[in-house]
Design an enzyme around this catalytic site. Sequence first.
Site, PDB file in Angstrom:
ATOM      1  N   ASN A  13      20.590   7.204 -16.953  1.00  0.00           N
ATOM      2  CA  ASN A  13      20.782   6.533 -18.235  1.00  0.00           C
ATOM      3  C   ASN A  13      19.748   5.406 -18.278  1.00  0.00           C
ATOM      4  OD1 ASN A  13      23.848   5.205 -19.789  1.00  0.00           O
ATOM      5  ND2 ASN A  13      22.143   6.277 -20.688  1.00  0.00           N
ATOM      6  N   CYS A  74      27.927  -1.058 -23.158  1.00  0.00           N
ATOM      7  CA  CYS A  74      27.293   0.020 -22.400  1.00  0.00           C
ATOM      8  C   CYS A  74      27.437  -0.303 -20.924  1.00  0.00           C
ATOM      9  CB  CYS A  74      25.816   0.142 -22.785  1.00  0.00           C
ATOM     10  SG  CYS A  74      24.915   1.364 -21.800  1.00  0.00           S
ATOM     11  N   ASN A  76      26.469   1.424 -18.044  1.00  0.00           N
ATOM     12  CA  ASN A  76      25.250   1.547 -17.242  1.00  0.00           C
ATOM     13  C   ASN A  76      24.220   0.499 -17.638  1.00  0.00           C
ATOM     14  OD1 ASN A  76      26.079   3.689 -15.604  1.00  0.00           O
ATOM     15  ND2 ASN A  76      25.473   5.211 -17.126  1.00  0.00           N
ATOM     16  N   CYS A 198      26.905   8.156 -18.593  1.00  0.00           N
ATOM     17  CA  CYS A 198      27.475   7.157 -19.506  1.00  0.00           C
ATOM     18  C   CYS A 198      28.505   6.358 -18.725  1.00  0.00           C
ATOM     19  CB  CYS A 198      28.123   7.834 -20.711  1.00  0.00           C
ATOM     20  SG  CYS A 198      28.944   6.669 -21.831  1.00  0.00           S
TER      21      CYS A 198
END
Length: 259
Positions: A13, A74, A76, A198
């Site tokens: 990612n 988010c 990551n 994710c």
Amino acid sequence: MTMTFYKYQGTGNDFIIVDNRLQQIDKNNTKRIAQLCDRRFGIGADGFILLENDSSSDFKMVYYNSDGNQSTMCGNGGRCIVAFAKFLGIIENETEFLAIDGLHKAKVEDGIVHLHMQDVDKVEVFDNHLFLDTGSPHHVEMVSDVKSLEVKSKGSKIRYGEPYNEAGSNVNFVEQLADNRFAVRTYERGVEDETLSCGTGVTAVAIAMHKINKTKQNKVELKVEGGELKVHFAKNDNGYEDIWLIGLAEQVFKGEIEW
């Protein structure tokens, strides 16, 4: 203006990260952010992250999806910005920073970033899927053969369909590999495609699998397309707390580009 940027990745990612403590980047220029994230006409990334000053914590994380729009948490990206803050010398091995969903604690141990996620008080269980919010909304659905699944086509139908409609949801497809080990593939809204990993998604999967008794363990291993992640958590009377997302985050390269 010439902008210095850094490319980071966490289990595939990937993110463009910029030190914006001097407030030189126009955060309303969503068109330019989308151009920079384009893999053919820009740098290429799943997301764009600004590191900024914050009066109540070590720094602030401002996150944009690759479509140029500011988005929800988010996981990551959070792990990557912690690694970036350590690289800049803002932190040593432990930190607390502000993201769109509130304060997050984190620590770095031998290149592995442990990110403390927000508590999850509600997990909705339906006939064929679960829904929960781990900083971002996630649809979790078990399948028999995740490797052969057409994630983009199936994920997009769910993302735009009932009951999510315009707001949409991220979509995770899960296959159980062992008692506390699961394979996960995720369709991310804002990217509008499958990503190699994710963070909020695997966090949602770990909790969802515990909720429906697919695992009784509170330390879950997640195999994603870009590598391996771990999620640790504690169950309480209301839901789940002390949730940690754990995995590698590393700098790929540094560059300069016209903003």
